[in-house]
Design a protein around this motif. Sequence first.
Motif, mmCIF file in Angstrom:
data_model
loop_
_atom_site.group_PDB
_atom_site.id
_atom_site.type_symbol
_atom_site.label_atom_id
_atom_site.label_comp_id
_atom_site.label_asym_id
_atom_site.label_seq_id
_atom_site.Cartn_x
_atom_site.Cartn_y
_atom_site.Cartn_z
ATOM 1 N N MET A 34 57.592 102.251 53.789
ATOM 2 C CA MET A 34 56.301 101.831 54.313
ATOM 3 C C MET A 34 55.195 102.528 53.523
ATOM 4 S SD MET A 34 56.969 99.722 56.819
ATOM 5 C CE MET A 34 55.450 99.664 57.761
ATOM 6 N N GLN A 35 54.074 101.842 53.432
ATOM 7 C CA GLN A 35 52.926 102.341 52.693
ATOM 8 C C GLN A 35 51.740 102.489 53.643
ATOM 9 O OE1 GLN A 35 51.125 99.398 50.145
ATOM 10 N NE2 GLN A 35 50.380 100.945 48.719
ATOM 11 N N HIS A 36 51.138 103.662 53.659
ATOM 12 C CA HIS A 36 49.887 103.856 54.385
ATOM 13 C C HIS A 36 48.784 103.456 53.408
ATOM 14 C CE1 HIS A 36 47.271 106.693 57.055
ATOM 15 N NE2 HIS A 36 46.990 105.410 57.233
ATOM 16 N N ARG A 37 48.211 102.273 53.629
ATOM 17 C CA ARG A 37 47.296 101.657 52.686
ATOM 18 C C ARG A 37 45.905 102.293 52.738
ATOM 19 N NH1 ARG A 37 49.272 97.362 50.262
ATOM 20 N NH2 ARG A 37 47.180 96.728 49.652
ATOM 21 N N ALA A 38 45.341 102.528 51.562
ATOM 22 C CA ALA A 38 44.004 103.111 51.476
ATOM 23 C C ALA A 38 42.920 102.103 51.868
ATOM 24 C CB ALA A 38 43.749 103.628 50.063
ATOM 25 N N GLY A 44 51.946 99.487 56.185
ATOM 26 C CA GLY A 44 52.486 98.170 55.880
ATOM 27 C C GLY A 44 53.483 98.254 54.748
ATOM 28 N N LEU A 45 53.854 97.104 54.256
ATOM 29 C CA LEU A 45 54.789 97.005 53.139
ATOM 30 C C LEU A 45 54.032 97.073 51.818
ATOM 31 C CD1 LEU A 45 56.841 93.962 54.465
ATOM 32 C CD2 LEU A 45 57.499 96.379 54.573
ATOM 33 N N PRO A 46 54.698 97.509 50.746
ATOM 34 C CA PRO A 46 54.088 97.347 49.431
ATOM 35 C C PRO A 46 53.804 95.853 49.230
ATOM 36 C CG PRO A 46 55.984 98.802 49.300
ATOM 37 C CD PRO A 46 55.983 98.202 50.670
ATOM 38 N N ALA A 47 52.569 95.528 48.903
ATOM 39 C CA ALA A 47 52.167 94.123 48.879
ATOM 40 C C ALA A 47 50.922 93.953 48.030
ATOM 41 C CB ALA A 47 51.893 93.643 50.307
ATOM 42 N N GLY A 48 50.616 92.690 47.742
ATOM 43 C CA GLY A 48 49.399 92.394 47.009
ATOM 44 C C GLY A 48 49.289 90.915 46.732
ATOM 45 N N TYR A 49 48.295 90.567 45.941
ATOM 46 C CA TYR A 49 48.035 89.168 45.626
ATOM 47 C C TYR A 49 48.502 88.842 44.214
ATOM 48 C CZ TYR A 49 45.368 89.365 49.876
ATOM 49 O OH TYR A 49 45.006 89.541 51.182
ATOM 50 N N MET A 50 48.919 87.593 44.046
ATOM 51 C CA MET A 50 49.368 87.120 42.746
ATOM 52 C C MET A 50 48.188 87.004 41.801
ATOM 53 S SD MET A 50 52.077 84.195 43.986
ATOM 54 C CE MET A 50 52.161 83.487 42.357
ATOM 55 N N GLU A 51 48.458 87.204 40.512
ATOM 56 C CA GLU A 51 47.456 87.008 39.485
ATOM 57 C C GLU A 51 47.616 85.604 38.900
ATOM 58 O OE1 GLU A 51 47.934 90.270 36.751
ATOM 59 O OE2 GLU A 51 47.273 91.731 38.234
ATOM 60 N N ALA A 59 55.009 88.917 40.598
ATOM 61 C CA ALA A 59 53.970 89.629 41.338
ATOM 62 C C ALA A 59 54.576 90.709 42.229
ATOM 63 C CB ALA A 59 53.148 88.654 42.183
ATOM 64 N N ALA A 60 55.690 90.383 42.880
ATOM 65 C CA ALA A 60 56.357 91.356 43.756
ATOM 66 C C ALA A 60 56.807 92.581 42.956
ATOM 67 C CB ALA A 60 57.539 90.706 44.468
ATOM 68 N N LYS A 61 57.414 92.354 41.810
ATOM 69 C CA LYS A 61 57.860 93.467 40.967
ATOM 70 C C LYS A 61 56.674 94.298 40.480
ATOM 71 C CE LYS A 61 62.066 91.158 39.439
ATOM 72 N NZ LYS A 61 62.769 90.522 38.310
ATOM 73 N N ARG A 62 55.605 93.626 40.074
ATOM 74 C CA ARG A 62 54.416 94.328 39.589
ATOM 75 C C ARG A 62 53.779 95.168 40.696
ATOM 76 N NH1 ARG A 62 49.546 93.134 40.547
ATOM 77 N NH2 ARG A 62 49.959 90.937 41.021
ATOM 78 N N GLU A 63 53.620 94.564 41.871
ATOM 79 C CA GLU A 63 52.997 95.290 42.986
ATOM 80 C C GLU A 63 53.819 96.510 43.394
ATOM 81 O OE1 GLU A 63 50.097 95.137 44.321
ATOM 82 O OE2 GLU A 63 49.354 93.243 43.527
ATOM 83 N N VAL A 64 55.142 96.360 43.456
ATOM 84 C CA VAL A 64 56.008 97.497 43.802
ATOM 85 C C VAL A 64 55.849 98.602 42.766
ATOM 86 C CG1 VAL A 64 58.404 98.277 44.001
ATOM 87 C CG2 VAL A 64 57.666 96.200 45.181
ATOM 88 N N ARG A 65 55.843 98.244 41.490
ATOM 89 C CA ARG A 65 55.704 99.240 40.418
ATOM 90 C C ARG A 65 54.346 99.951 40.518
ATOM 91 N NH1 ARG A 65 58.519 102.167 36.758
ATOM 92 N NH2 ARG A 65 59.470 100.453 35.696
ATOM 93 N N ILE A 102 57.700 86.895 51.292
ATOM 94 C CA ILE A 102 58.304 88.182 51.644
ATOM 95 C C ILE A 102 59.662 88.284 50.946
ATOM 96 C CG2 ILE A 102 59.121 89.678 53.509
ATOM 97 C CD1 ILE A 102 56.163 89.117 53.740
ATOM 98 N N TYR A 103 59.850 89.364 50.229
ATOM 99 C CA TYR A 103 61.103 89.632 49.528
ATOM 100 C C TYR A 103 61.770 90.867 50.119
ATOM 101 C CZ TYR A 103 59.651 86.440 45.812
ATOM 102 O OH TYR A 103 59.263 85.331 45.101
#
Length: 127
Positions: A34-38, A44-51, A59-65, A102-103
């Motif tokens: 879990m990530q405590h988001r700034a 929440g989960l590691p997450a973000g928007y697609m480019e 996008a999932a791999k990039r956001e996790v990295r 969701i992956y």
Amino acid sequence: MDYVKEIRALVGSRPLLLAGVAVLILNEEGQLLMQHRADTRDWGLPAGYMEIGEKPDEAAKREVREETGLAVRKLELVDLFGGKENYILYPNGDEVYSLTAIYQCKEYDGSIQMDEESLALSFFPIR
């Protein structure tokens, strides 16, 4: 996230429809990362928007990295979520409706490293 910044400059805080990703990362003990988001101050989960031009799994791999320092080896698509339930009102007033892929990931390399998007990262048992 230059694309979202460019769109925000045009439309302000009005609702956007964005394609997003989130990843359920499980360690060997079956605990969930879990990530405590700034940005929202929520857990929440590691997450973000697609480019632009990016595939959901990329996008999932990039956001996790970016957010955890981990390199994903294998992703499994769990489901897609959208609609009113995926409405986000950010503390700065920006509004988003997200279609989110969701992956799940059980295979990854590296060690956890936080970036500026995280206040904390920790594995928690699933009840």
